[in-house]
Each structure stands twice: as structure tokens, then as C-alpha cells.
Design a protein around this motif. Structure first.
Motif, PDB file in Angstrom:
ATOM      1  N   GLN A   1      37.376  43.821  42.461  1.00  0.00           N
ATOM      2  CA  GLN A   1      36.404  44.726  43.065  1.00  0.00           C
ATOM      3  C   GLN A   1      36.495  44.776  44.588  1.00  0.00           C
ATOM      4  OE1 GLN A   1      34.665  47.485  42.141  1.00  0.00           O
ATOM      5  NE2 GLN A   1      33.329  46.336  40.751  1.00  0.00           N
ATOM      6  N   ALA A   2      36.828  43.661  45.224  1.00  0.00           N
ATOM      7  CA  ALA A   2      36.883  43.622  46.679  1.00  0.00           C
ATOM      8  C   ALA A   2      38.092  44.346  47.251  1.00  0.00           C
ATOM      9  CB  ALA A   2      36.876  42.164  47.162  1.00  0.00           C
ATOM     10  N   SER A   3      39.040  44.706  46.415  1.00  0.00           N
ATOM     11  CA  SER A   3      40.260  45.377  46.865  1.00  0.00           C
ATOM     12  C   SER A   3      40.084  46.888  46.845  1.00  0.00           C
ATOM     13  CB  SER A   3      41.426  44.987  45.961  1.00  0.00           C
ATOM     14  OG  SER A   3      42.566  45.779  46.222  1.00  0.00           O
ATOM     15  N   ALA A   4      40.655  47.563  47.820  1.00  0.00           N
ATOM     16  CA  ALA A   4      40.615  49.025  47.851  1.00  0.00           C
ATOM     17  C   ALA A   4      41.351  49.586  46.641  1.00  0.00           C
ATOM     18  CB  ALA A   4      41.248  49.538  49.139  1.00  0.00           C
ATOM     19  N   SER A   5      40.745  50.542  45.967  1.00  0.00           N
ATOM     20  CA  SER A   5      41.338  51.055  44.729  1.00  0.00           C
ATOM     21  C   SER A   5      42.695  51.699  44.967  1.00  0.00           C
ATOM     22  CB  SER A   5      40.386  52.057  44.073  1.00  0.00           C
ATOM     23  OG  SER A   5      40.134  53.153  44.934  1.00  0.00           O
TER      24      SER A   5
ATOM     25  N   ASP B   1      44.233  41.672  44.612  1.00  0.00           N
ATOM     26  CA  ASP B   1      44.019  43.088  44.291  1.00  0.00           C
ATOM     27  C   ASP B   1      43.921  43.327  42.791  1.00  0.00           C
ATOM     28  OD1 ASP B   1      44.335  44.135  47.061  1.00  0.00           O
ATOM     29  OD2 ASP B   1      46.374  43.368  46.818  1.00  0.00           O
ATOM     30  N   VAL B   2      44.672  42.549  42.009  1.00  0.00           N
ATOM     31  CA  VAL B   2      44.730  42.731  40.554  1.00  0.00           C
ATOM     32  C   VAL B   2      44.634  41.354  39.898  1.00  0.00           C
ATOM     33  CG1 VAL B   2      46.213  43.420  38.613  1.00  0.00           C
ATOM     34  CG2 VAL B   2      46.080  44.860  40.668  1.00  0.00           C
ATOM     35  N   PHE B   3      43.887  41.285  38.803  1.00  0.00           N
ATOM     36  CA  PHE B   3      43.799  40.057  38.010  1.00  0.00           C
ATOM     37  C   PHE B   3      44.267  40.364  36.602  1.00  0.00           C
ATOM     38  CE2 PHE B   3      40.841  37.155  35.441  1.00  0.00           C
ATOM     39  CZ  PHE B   3      41.691  36.061  35.532  1.00  0.00           C
TER      40      PHE B   3
ATOM     41  N   LEU C   1      34.335  37.386  35.263  1.00  0.00           N
ATOM     42  CA  LEU C   1      34.374  38.061  36.565  1.00  0.00           C
ATOM     43  C   LEU C   1      33.645  39.394  36.527  1.00  0.00           C
ATOM     44  CD1 LEU C   1      38.002  37.367  37.844  1.00  0.00           C
ATOM     45  CD2 LEU C   1      35.871  36.255  38.532  1.00  0.00           C
ATOM     46  N   GLU C   2      33.755  40.106  35.412  1.00  0.00           N
ATOM     47  CA  GLU C   2      33.074  41.394  35.308  1.00  0.00           C
ATOM     48  C   GLU C   2      31.559  41.205  35.375  1.00  0.00           C
ATOM     49  OE1 GLU C   2      32.639  45.088  32.156  1.00  0.00           O
ATOM     50  OE2 GLU C   2      34.565  44.038  32.290  1.00  0.00           O
TER      51      GLU C   2
ATOM     52  N   GLN D   1      32.951  41.118  39.999  1.00  0.00           N
ATOM     53  CA  GLN D   1      34.151  40.750  40.756  1.00  0.00           C
ATOM     54  C   GLN D   1      35.373  41.599  40.387  1.00  0.00           C
ATOM     55  OE1 GLN D   1      34.448  38.289  43.199  1.00  0.00           O
ATOM     56  NE2 GLN D   1      32.221  38.137  43.129  1.00  0.00           N
ATOM     57  N   VAL D   2      35.309  42.325  39.271  1.00  0.00           N
ATOM     58  CA  VAL D   2      36.389  43.234  38.898  1.00  0.00           C
ATOM     59  C   VAL D   2      35.792  44.589  38.549  1.00  0.00           C
ATOM     60  CG1 VAL D   2      37.974  41.434  38.088  1.00  0.00           C
ATOM     61  CG2 VAL D   2      36.360  42.482  36.481  1.00  0.00           C
ATOM     62  N   ASP D   3      36.615  45.611  38.654  1.00  0.00           N
ATOM     63  CA  ASP D   3      36.184  46.978  38.365  1.00  0.00           C
ATOM     64  C   ASP D   3      36.326  47.258  36.872  1.00  0.00           C
ATOM     65  OD1 ASP D   3      35.707  49.695  38.229  1.00  0.00           O
ATOM     66  OD2 ASP D   3      37.612  50.259  39.163  1.00  0.00           O
TER      67      ASP D   3
END
Length: 253
Positions: A222-226, A74-76, A87-88, A92-94
Motif C-alpha cells: 500500500q505504501a508504494s506508488a501504484s 513495492d510488491v509482496f 497485511l490486508e 498494508q497491501v492493496d
């Protein structure tokens, strides 16, 4: 009738609490050098929110590649900008959730009782290493602490003489362990690593300008629900977390 109704009213809050769905565990991938402070943050957040935080620690390169391959996170929290940028660039990340959590410094350590302060110059380090000793560092090609170490050695004119004498490790904590166990006479680690390991002593500090700034960016995967990670990411930017970071020797960016 009134007594029956009173019992029902008293029972309703407990029934509602029992029927409420438990918050999903939060899965955090974090750089190995953050272990103590992130463990504390996870405990504090669970007390505040009731949400359990499960943290996996490793070198930032290994964690980023796991996320890229679809590992559930969920968090990196990376130990450098490069792996978060990696990743960005791959969505892959928000990016909107990204912020710098902490800063650190780079130091040279030795097993406690074996060396005093050292000058960052070839003769002093060669003498401290001895004829067969190796300099413990994180892997200099991909692991952030190793990249910073290489930059610092180059900056001080030490790389050419020491490149063939490195003991490269998968993470900065493994490099620290080499020195703590006496398997390497010297090692380059973060200042906070030296602080948590009583078997080593800092013998030199690398000036900030000798390597890229040590920053720890954090972001939602990014794949995790915010909604699952928003509260925790907000907590990491709050006053309590700043105090926790400073207590563990980190700097606030």
C-alpha cells in the motif's frame, strides 16, 4: 542550413532518451520457495521494460512483519493466504491488486541414495528417521510451509509421534538444506524445492486434501506508488509468466 537541420533532427531522439528519467527500481518481497522463478521473472521484466527488479527472499512471516514495520517494498508475494490476509487487515497491501500467482504441492524428501519410496505411516517414518534423526520442516507456528507440514502430519495421524522430533527452520529452503547436507534424514518441503535441489529425492507426496491448498498470493504494498508496480504485477499474470511457472514445476491456480 539543411545539413545543420538534418544533424539536429538525427540527434533529437538520442538527446530525449538521455534526458528521460530512469525508471525506479522495483522492490519485491517474495517467499523463499519462489527464488528461481522470481529471479527469472525479474530478468525477463527488466529486458521488456528497462525497470530493474530487486527481490528479497525469506519466510513469508518475516517478510510480512518487515512490511508492517515500514520496510521499503513495492510488491509482496506470500506462500500462503494467511500472511497476505494479515497485511490486508492492517491496510498494508492493496486488496484490489491481489491475485493468486501460483500453486504448489507438499512432499517428503530424503538425501539422495539413502531411502526409497516411503509410506506415510508411523512405522515407516520412524524407521527412516532412525533412533536420533529429526524431521526437517519450516517453523510450524508461523512459516507457511511449516503450517502445511503440520496439517499434513495431523491428517495422516503422524503429528503426535513426530512433534518432538522436528528440526524447525526459519524457511522451507533452510529445511531443504538440512536434508541436502545430510543433517536430517527426512524433510517436508514443496515439490518445487525438491526439483531444484539435486542432493535430495522425493520419497512420498502428501495428498492435496491433507493440508490447506498451497497458494501464492501477490499484491502491491500500500505504501508504494501504484504506477511503479502496476506493469510488473500485470506481467506476472500474463502468458509468459505462466509458462515460466510451469517450467519451474509450479501449478497455475
Amino acid at each position: 542550413m539543411k545539413r545543420w537541420w538534418l544533424l539536429v533532427c538525427l540527434a533529437l531522439p538520442a538527446l530525449a532518451q538521455a534526458s528521460a528519467p530512469a525508471r525506479e527500481d522495483l522492490r519485491v518481497f517474495a517467499a523463499a520457495s519462489l527464488q528461481e522463478v522470481m529471479d527469472e521473472a525479474g530478468r525477463l521484466w527488466q529486458v521488456r521494460s528497462g525497470q530493474r527488479v530487486r527481490i528479497s527472499y525469506a519466510g513469508s512471516a518475516a517478510l510480512a512483519r518487515q512490511i508492517e514495520r515500514g520496510a521499503p517494498a513495492d510488491v509482496f508475494v506470500s506462500a500462503d493466504q494467511a500472511w497476505m490476509d494479515y497485511l490486508e487487515a492492517r491496510d498494508q497491501v492493496d486488496p484490489a491488486s491481489r491475485f493468486d500467482l501460483a500453486a504448489n504441492a507438499l512432499v517428503l524428501v530424503a538425501p539422495r541414495g539413502t531411502a526409497g519410496p516411503l509410506a506415510l505411516e508411523p512405522a515407516a517414518l520412524e524407521a527412516a528417521l532412525g533412533p536420533r534423526g529429526r524431521l526437517a520442516v519450516a517453523e510450524t507456528g508461523n512459516v507457511p510451509a511449516g503450517r502445511y507440514a503440520r496439517q499434513a502430519l495431523v491428517s495422516h495421524g503422524l503429528w503426535a509421534g513426530l512433534a518432538h522430533r522436528l528440526a524447525e527452520a526459519d524457511s522451507v529452503r533452510t529445511a531443504l538444506a538440512f536434508v541436502a547436507r545430510g543433517e536430517a534424514p527426512l524433510g517436508i518441503v514443496y515439490a518445487t524445492d525438491a526439483q531444484v535441489e539435486p542432493r535430495v529425492v522425493v520419497v512420498a507426496r502428501f495428498p492435496a486434501g491433507s493440508h490447506a491448498p498451497v497458494r501464492y498470493p501477490a499484491a502491491r504494498v500500500q505504501a508504494s506508488a501504484s504506477g511503479r508496480s502496476a506493469g510488473f504485477l500485470g506481467y506476472l499474470q500474463g502468458r509468459e509468466m505462466r509458462g515460466c511457472l510451469e517450467a519451474h514445476g509450479f501449478q497455475i491456480p
